[in-house]
Design an enzyme around this catalytic site. Structure first.
Site, mmCIF file in Angstrom:
data_model
loop_
_atom_site.group_PDB
_atom_site.id
_atom_site.type_symbol
_atom_site.label_atom_id
_atom_site.label_comp_id
_atom_site.label_asym_id
_atom_site.label_seq_id
_atom_site.Cartn_x
_atom_site.Cartn_y
_atom_site.Cartn_z
ATOM 1 N N GLU A 1 -3.592 6.530 7.768
ATOM 2 C CA GLU A 1 -4.234 7.493 6.880
ATOM 3 C C GLU A 1 -5.392 8.196 7.574
ATOM 4 O OE1 GLU A 1 -3.624 5.525 2.451
ATOM 5 O OE2 GLU A 1 -5.513 5.211 3.506
ATOM 6 N N HIS B 1 -15.196 -3.540 7.459
ATOM 7 C CA HIS B 1 -14.301 -3.172 6.354
ATOM 8 C C HIS B 1 -14.252 -4.232 5.268
ATOM 9 C CE1 HIS B 1 -13.108 -0.040 9.079
ATOM 10 N NE2 HIS B 1 -12.625 -0.901 9.923
ATOM 11 N N LYS C 1 0.824 -1.206 0.000
ATOM 12 C CA LYS C 1 0.000 0.000 0.000
ATOM 13 C C LYS C 1 0.860 1.259 0.000
ATOM 14 C CE LYS C 1 -4.298 -1.700 2.072
ATOM 15 N NZ LYS C 1 -4.095 -3.106 1.803
ATOM 16 N N ARG D 1 -4.580 -9.362 -8.399
ATOM 17 C CA ARG D 1 -5.169 -10.692 -8.547
ATOM 18 C C ARG D 1 -6.587 -10.530 -9.063
ATOM 19 N NH1 ARG D 1 -8.607 -10.225 -4.285
ATOM 20 N NH2 ARG D 1 -7.862 -9.194 -2.404
#
Length: 732
Positions: free
Chosen positions: A248, A283, A164, A341
Site C-alpha cells: 500500500e 508500528h 487484509k 477479536r
C-alpha cells in the site's frame, strides 16, 4: 492481589442485565441487524452463562478474562507452557494444564492439544484472548464441529475480515474508501515490486493476516524492497502461518483511529465509539485514548456508522475493532483492517462507556442479546492506556528480557486500573511479548485523565530490566501531546523532547543512594561477622568505630562520579558532604536523621532494599531504594523520579560477555534467524549482516562501517545473550 482490586469497579450491577430478544439465533446468511432494536420486542428467557471456560492464552489477557469470569461465578481453566509454570494466570485459574515447551508453536498454538484439554476439563467454551489462536478461522471451525463454543466471531467472518486484502475488497464493495495499493493474490516478487513502483515510494508491505505491527515493513526505495519483503514474510509465517502480503501507499502524516464494534445473533450491532492509537513505535501501539481528540462531530458519527456497516457486511458476531487511517489535516479516513477479536486496548473503551466487554463476549457467546443497544451506550469522560513494556527506548525500543527484581504499581481505584500478568520475581521471556502491564486511567475530560496518567506513571517502579516508563512520562508531559496533536509520526517529530540528554541526579538522590549503600554494606558486614543483627540501622554505629568517625561511599550515575562522606554528628544524626569527580563539594547536609525500613531479601540477593526517610535541607525525602546484585546498582524512586547509581564492584570482567575490538554485538537477548554474510566477505557500511528475532519481531543488524568479516560466532537457530559478539571484523 493488585489486579483483583483493579477490577472491583467492574462489579455486578454496573448495568442492568439484558432481557434477550427472539427465541432462537437467526441463521448467519439471513440475519437482520438493528442499530437500536426496540426494547419492547418479543422476549424469551435469558440463557445461562457457561459453568466453566478455558482461556487459550497467557499473561495479562488471561488474567483479565479470569477476573470477569470469577465475578460471574464461572470456573476457569488455564493452559500453560513450561516457561509459564509459575505464572500469575496459572495461579489464578481453578484448573491448569501443561501443553508444551516454551515456544508458542509448541504450546499456545497447538490447537489439538488445547481442544483435548477442553475435553479433559469439561469446559464448555474457549476464550482465545488476543494473539495466538484468537483469529484462527480453522480453529473456530474445529470447535464448532465438536460442539465447543468459541467466544469470538464465526470462522467465516474471521476469514473475510482477518485477511487484509479480502476485507479491503469487501469495504470497496460497501463504498468505504481504502488506501491505494495492491491487495490481490499474485505474490510473485517481481510483480509486487512492479506494483510498488506504480503506487510510488514510500510503500508499506503488510502481512495479509497481520496484526500488532508483525509482518509490516516501510520501504523507502526500490533497492530495499526485496530484503524488506523477505523479512515481512518470515515474520508473517512465524506469527500467522501465512506469508501472503499486500502493498500500500505509505501516508506520511496519518492518524490511527479505530472503532469498537459488537454484534449478537439476535440482529443487533452497535459501536462503542472510537479510540485513537496514533502514537506508535515499530508500528506498534504504546498509548491509546478514548475518545479520539479533536474529531469533528460528523466525522465521529461517520466512523461509527461505517464500522457497524463493516460488521454487518460479514455477519459478524462478538467483539471486533474496525481500524481506519485518517488524514490528520482533512480528517478524511480510509479503512485499514478489522481485528476480529478483543483488542489489547479495550479497557479505555470500558472506562468511558461503563461496560465490561469480556462479560459482553460471554453473554453473546451464550446466545443472549447485547447488554446495551446503541441508544443506551454513552461516552463519558476520557481514558488513556499506557503499555508498560520491557524495552529500551534509548536503544531503538529494542525489547529487553530478564527478571523483575522489583515491581511496584500505582494503587488501583475506580479511575485507575493496572492490568498485568506478572509480579516481582517473574521473568520477561524471549519467547513472548515484552509487555509488563497496561496502566489504564480515566478523568472527567482529557486534561483530567492526563493528570492522572502522569501521576500514576510516576508511581510505577520496575527494577531488573529496561522499561519505557520514563519515555511514557515524557510523552504525557509533551505540550503537543497535551494539546491532542497526535499522529503516527509523533515520536520521530519530537525526538529531542522525548529523548533528552540524561539529566544529572539531584544532590538529594545522591545522598539517598550513598546512605542506602552504607547501610547495606554495614548490614552485610555485620551479618557475615556476627551471624545476625537486630536492626540494620545498628550497623551505622560502625561509623563510631572508624578512627575519624567517617565512612565514604564512592558511587556513579552514568558517567558522573560522586564521593559522599557521612560522619557522626551526635547520636542518631550525621553530617553528609557530597563531592563530584573532581573533588569539588556540591552539597552539604547537617544533622541528617535517616530512618530505614528494610525489605526482605530480594531475588538472588541478600537484601532487596527498603524505604529511606531523611530530612534534607528542610524537605522530608521518602524514597524507595532497590539493590540489584546482578549489576551492582542502587535505584532510587523519589517523588516520581528514578535515578540509578552504581556501587563499587570487584575488578573482574567476564571475557566471554565482553565484545572484542571490531566486533558487532547483540543489542538484546535473541535468536539468530538468518546470517547474511560469510567469513572473509568485504562489506560496505550499513550492509545487512545478521537477522535476529526477539519477542516475535525481527531486527536486522547492519555493518557499522566498511570492512572485512573475519568470523561469524553464531549459526541460525542459536540463542544469544545481550552483549555477545555476533560478527568479528578485521582490525585496522
Amino acid at each position: 492481589m493488585t489486579i483483583l482490586r483493579a477490577y472491583s469497579r467492574l462489579s455486578a450491577g454496573r448495568w442492568p442485565l439484558p432481557t434477550p430478544h427472539a427465541t432462537a439465533a437467526v441463521p448467519l446468511a439471513s440475519r437482520q441487524y438493528s442499530a437500536a432494536a426496540p426494547a419492547a420486542a418479543a422476549e424469551s428467557k435469558r440463557k445461562p452463562l457457561f459453568d466453566k471456560i478455558l482461556i487459550a492464552n497467557r499473561g495479562e489477557i488471561a488474567c483479565r478474562v479470569m477476573y470477569t469470569a470469577r465475578r460471574l461465578g464461572i470456573k476457569t481453566v488455564a493452559v500453560y507452557s513450561e516457561a509459564d509454570a509459575n505464572s500469575m494466570h496459572v495461579k489464578l485459574a481453578d484448573e491448569a494444564y501443561l501443553i508444551g515447551t516454551a515456544p508458542a508453536a509448541d504450546s499456545y498454538l497447538r490447537a489439538d492439544t488445547i481442544i483435548d484439554v477442553v475435553r479433559r476439563s469439561g469446559a464448555q467454551a474457549i476464550h482465545p484472548g488476543y494473539g495466538f489462536l484468537s483469529e484462527n478461522a480453522g480453529f473456530a471451525d474445529k470447535l464448532a464441529s465438536e460442539g465447543i463454543t468459541f467466544i469470538g466471531p464465526p470462522g467465516a467472518a474471521m476469514r473475510a475480515m482477518g485477511s487484509k486484502s479480502e476485507s479491503k475488497r469487501i469495504m470497496q464493495a460497501a463504498g468505504v474508501p481504502v488506501v491505494p495499493g495492491y491487495h490481490g493474490e499474485n505474490q510473485d516478487v517481481e510483480f509486487l515490486k512492479q506494483q510498488a513502483e506504480k503506487i510510488g515510494y514510500p510503500v508499506l508491505i503488510k502481512a495479509v493476516l497481520g496484526g500488532g505491527g508483525k509482518g509490516m515493513r516501510i520501504v523507502e526505495k526500490p533497492a530495499d524492497f526485496e530484503m524488506m519483503l523477505d523479512s515481512s514474510r518470515r515474520e508473517a509465517i512465524k506469527s500467522f502461518s501465512d506469508d501472503k502480503v499486500l502493498v500500500e501507499k505509505y501516508l506520511t502524516k496519518p492518524r490511527h483511529v479505530e472503532v469498537q464494534v459488537f454484534a449478537d445473533t439476535h440482529g443487533n450491532a452497535v459501536h462503542l465509539f472510537e479510540r485513537d492509537c496514533s502514537v506508535q513505535r515499530r508500528h506498534q501501539k504504546i498509548i491509546e485514548e478514548a475518545p479520539a481528540p479533536d474529531l469533528l462531530p460528523e466525522i465521529r458519527q461517520q466512523l461509527g456508522e461505517k464500522a457497524v456497516a463493516a460488521a454487518k457486511a460479514v455477519d459478524y458476531v462478538g467483539a471486533g475493532t474496525v481500524e481506519f487511517i485518517m488524514d490528520d489535516e482533512t480528517q478524511q479516513f480510509y479503512f485499514m483492517e478489522m481485528n476480529t477479536r478483543l483488542q489489547v486496548e479495550h479497557p479505555v473503551t470500558e472506562m468511558v462507556t461503563d461496560t465490561d466487554l469480556v462479560q459482553w463476549q460471554l453473554e453473546v457467546a451464550a446466545g443472549n442479546r447485547l447488554p446495551k443497544l446503541q441508544n443506551e451506550i454513552q461516552c463519558t469522560g476520557h481514558a488513556f492506556e499506557a503499555r508498560i513494556y520491557a524495552e529500551n527506548p534509548e536503544n531503538g525500543f529494542l525489547p529487553d528480557t530478564g527478571r523483575l527484581i522489583h515491581l511496584a504499581t500505582p494503587q488501583p481505584s475506580a479511575d485507575v486500573r493496572v492490568e498485568t500478568g506478572v509480579q516481582s520475581g517473574d521473568a520477561i521471556s524471549v519467547y513472548y511479548d515484552p509487555m509488563i502491564a497496561k496502566l489504564v486511567v480515566r478523568g472527567e475530560d482529557r486534561q483530567a485523565a492526563l493528570r492522572v496518567l502522569r501521576k500514576t506513571l510516576g508511581e510505577y517502579e520496575v527494577v531488573g530490566l529496561h522499561t519505557n516508563i520514563g519515555f511514557l512520562k515524557r510523552l504525557a508531559e509533551s505540550p503537543d501531546f497535551i494539546a491532542g496533536k497526535v499522529e503516527t509520526g509523533f515520536i520521530d517529530k519530537h525526538l529531542d523532547e522525548l529523548f533528552p540528554a540524561a539529566a544529572e541526579p539531584s544532590p538529594e538522590s545522591v545522598v539517598q543512594a550513598a546512605l542506602a549503600y552504607i547501610i547495606d554494606s554495614n548490614t552485610k558486614a555485620a551479618l557475615s561477622t556476627h551471624g545476625g543483627l537486630a536492626s540494620p540501622w545498628a550497623a551505622i554505629d560502625s561509623f563510631r568505630l572508624n578512627a575519624f568517625g567517617t565512612q565514604t561511599a564512592e558511587i556513579a550515575c552514568g558517567d558522573r562520579q560522586y564521593s559522599v562522606a557521612v560522619s557522626v554528628a551526635h547520636f542518631g544524626a550525621y553530617c553528609v558532604r557530597v563531592s563530584d569527580g573532581s573533588g569539588d563539594m556540591i552539597a552539604e547536609y547537617d544533622s541528617v536523621h535517616p530512618q530505614w525500613d528494610p525489605l526482605p531479601g530480594g531475588v538472588g540477593s541478600t537484601s532487596a532494599g527498603g524505604r529511606l526517610h531523611a530530612l534534607l535541607n528542610g524537605r522530608l525525602c521518602a524514597a524507595n531504594v532497590v539493590f540489584n546484585d546482578k549489576d551492582a546498582s542502587i535505584t532510587i524512586f523519589d517523588q516520581g523520579q528514578m535515578a540509578v547509581f552504581k556501587a563499587p564492584t570487584p575488578q573482574f570482567i567476564d571475557d566471554a560477555a565482553a565484545a572484542g575490538p571490531g566486533s558487532v554485538t547483540a543489542p538484546m537477548s535473541c535468536k539468530i534467524v538468518q546470517v547474511l554474510v560469510e567469513a572473509g566477505a568485504e562489506v560496505e557500511q550499513d550492509a545487512p549482516l545478521v537477522v535476529l528475532e526477539a519477542m516475535k519481531m525481527e531486527h536486522v543488524i547492519k555493518a557499522p562501517k566498511a570492512g572485512k568479516v573475519v568470523d561469524i560466532y553464531y549459526k541460525v537457530g542459536d540463542l544469544v545473550e545481550e552483549g555477545k559478539s555476533l560478527v568479528g571484523f578485521e582490525e585496522e
